[in-house]
Design an enzyme around this catalytic site. Structure first.
Site, PDB file in Angstrom:
ATOM      1  N   TYR A  88       0.832  -1.194   0.000  1.00  0.00           N
ATOM      2  CA  TYR A  88       0.000   0.000   0.000  1.00  0.00           C
ATOM      3  C   TYR A  88       0.874   1.255   0.000  1.00  0.00           C
ATOM      4  O   TYR A  88       2.095   1.178  -0.108  1.00  0.00           O
ATOM      5  CB  TYR A  88      -0.998  -0.076   1.148  1.00  0.00           C
ATOM      6  CG  TYR A  88      -1.905  -1.283   1.013  1.00  0.00           C
ATOM      7  CD1 TYR A  88      -2.616  -1.505  -0.171  1.00  0.00           C
ATOM      8  CD2 TYR A  88      -2.019  -2.233   2.019  1.00  0.00           C
ATOM      9  CE1 TYR A  88      -3.432  -2.619  -0.329  1.00  0.00           C
ATOM     10  CE2 TYR A  88      -2.827  -3.358   1.863  1.00  0.00           C
ATOM     11  CZ  TYR A  88      -3.530  -3.546   0.685  1.00  0.00           C
ATOM     12  OH  TYR A  88      -4.320  -4.658   0.525  1.00  0.00           O
ATOM     13  N   ARG A 145      -5.869 -15.257  10.746  1.00  0.00           N
ATOM     14  CA  ARG A 145      -6.832 -16.303  10.380  1.00  0.00           C
ATOM     15  C   ARG A 145      -7.119 -17.268  11.514  1.00  0.00           C
ATOM     16  O   ARG A 145      -8.228 -17.817  11.596  1.00  0.00           O
ATOM     17  CB  ARG A 145      -6.323 -17.042   9.141  1.00  0.00           C
ATOM     18  CG  ARG A 145      -6.255 -16.144   7.917  1.00  0.00           C
ATOM     19  CD  ARG A 145      -5.799 -16.876   6.679  1.00  0.00           C
ATOM     20  NE  ARG A 145      -5.590 -15.935   5.586  1.00  0.00           N
ATOM     21  CZ  ARG A 145      -5.254 -16.280   4.360  1.00  0.00           C
ATOM     22  NH1 ARG A 145      -5.092 -17.557   4.038  1.00  0.00           N
ATOM     23  NH2 ARG A 145      -5.078 -15.359   3.431  1.00  0.00           N
TER      24      ARG A 145
END
Length: 359
Positions: free
Chosen positions: A181, A322
């Site tokens: 990013y 996760r």
């Protein structure tokens, strides 16, 4: 007590343990405003024993969103919607954190929940993306290179979002300089071909990140400011762990108290071999070289695995993503796996279900 459930202090902020929730995009907001999904999603991890719960990449500008469904903090309506979420996390004993972000050339993409890939066209709500240089991420539209005024506007937006985050009740602010990013794009020579004061040397490529750290610290002096890095581009000629350690040291001198060490995301041709704890050596090297507190992340799925990393001195904190989705009570389970179920902050409503320690 195991190290995993030993408190840690960072810049005056005391955290109850060292098993934290890493930011995870949910692609479920409307106009950048978080909703009931985000509230339940994040608060459950605090009940599940996390030390810090870091809310997902939160755009500081509308054009900084990864997708049209990303959350934001560029206006007061978003601030007000975040407030009860931060309060719920804190009420359950965890530190509420939020990741401040700008996606740069990887913005205006379809949410993965749509099943589509690529840049969202203007006709479907997409927008022109920006970057350090007019170089597209593979498969996405070409961005516009930011000029000096555009760079200043990004710095100002991070500062304004930091002030709103603190007003909403967040006490840990993570500056997102990872995963390809905008701030990572400025850091890496693969995406930054500028010839001005923001390109070329490491000092120049790090200039925007350091300005953002300064601005966030000034806007939120009472918050713990942290930085997330991708410590390797996993591509020839790209950003690497040595540069990460150097810049982490510079950011620490400016008041950043912790570094969340991930990797990758800058280019589509990266070559990564994943596996249990595959990014831990990167965190360990940044910790050793820069002498800063770091978090390790990447396929860390059990209490004993996390404890081994901490005892080896490879990290100060363990972040998982996760595994918390698979088990929102990962913290409670990890304590049981380590033979100390009472070490985790079980909600009183659940105490009758807490297992006995087994040695």
């Amino acid at each position: 007590m195991n190290l995993l459930f030993t408190p840690i202090e960072l810049g005056g902020l005391t955290v109850r343990n060292r098993l934290w929730v890493a930011p995870m995009c949910q692609y479920s907001a409307v106009d950048g405003v978080p909703n009931d999904w985000h509230h339940v999603h994040l608060a459950q991890f605090a009940s599940g024993g996390a030390g810090v719960v870091i809310a997902e990449a939160t755009a500081v500008l509308p054009e900084g969103r990864i997708s049209p469904e990303d959350v934001g903090l560029w206006n007061d309506a978003q601030r007000d919607a975040w407030a009860p979420i931060a309060a719920s996390i804190a009420a359950r004993g965890a530190v509420p954190g939020i990741q401040l972000a700008h996606a740069g050339r990887k913005a205006s993409t379809w949410s993965p929940l749509t099943g589509k890939r690529g840049t969202v066209p203007a006709s479907d709500g997409g927008w022109q993306t920006v970057a350090p240089s007019a170089i597209a991420f593979e498969g996405l539209d070409e961005p516009v290179a930011l000029d000096a005024a555009g760079i200043d506007a990004v710095v100002d937006a991070f500062a304004a979002a930091a002030a709103r985050a603190v007003a909403a009740g967040f006490t840990l602010l993570e500056v997102h300089a990872a995963h390809g990013y905008l701030l990572h794009q400025f850091l890496s020579p693969l995406s930054n071909l500028r010839t001005d004061e923001y390109g070329g040397s490491l000092e120049n490529r790090a200039r925007l990140l350091l300005r953002v750290v300064d601005a966030v610290r000034a806007a939120a002096p009472e918050a713990a400011v942290t930085v997330r890095f991708s410590a390797s581009d996993w591509a020839d000629g790209g950003w690497d762990v040595a540069q990460t350690a150097t810049v982490a040291g510079w950011a620490a001198e400016r008041g950043a108290v912790f570094f969340d060490v991930s990797s990758g995301g800058l280019v589509a041709h990266q070559q990564i071999t994943t596996g249990p704890g595959y990014q831990v050596p990167l965190a360990a090297e940044v910790r050793r070289t820069a002498g800063v507190a770091v978090g390790a992340v990447g396929e860390i799925t059990s209490g004993p695995q996390a404890e081994t990393i901490l005892k080896a001195g490879e990290a100060d904190v363990i972040l998982a993503a996760r595994e918390w989705l698979r088990d929102p009570h990962f913290g409670l389970r990890a304590a049981t796996e380590l033979g100390e179920p009472a070490a985790a902050p079980w909600p009183v409503q659940y105490l009758r279900a807490r297992p006995r320690a087994q040695r």
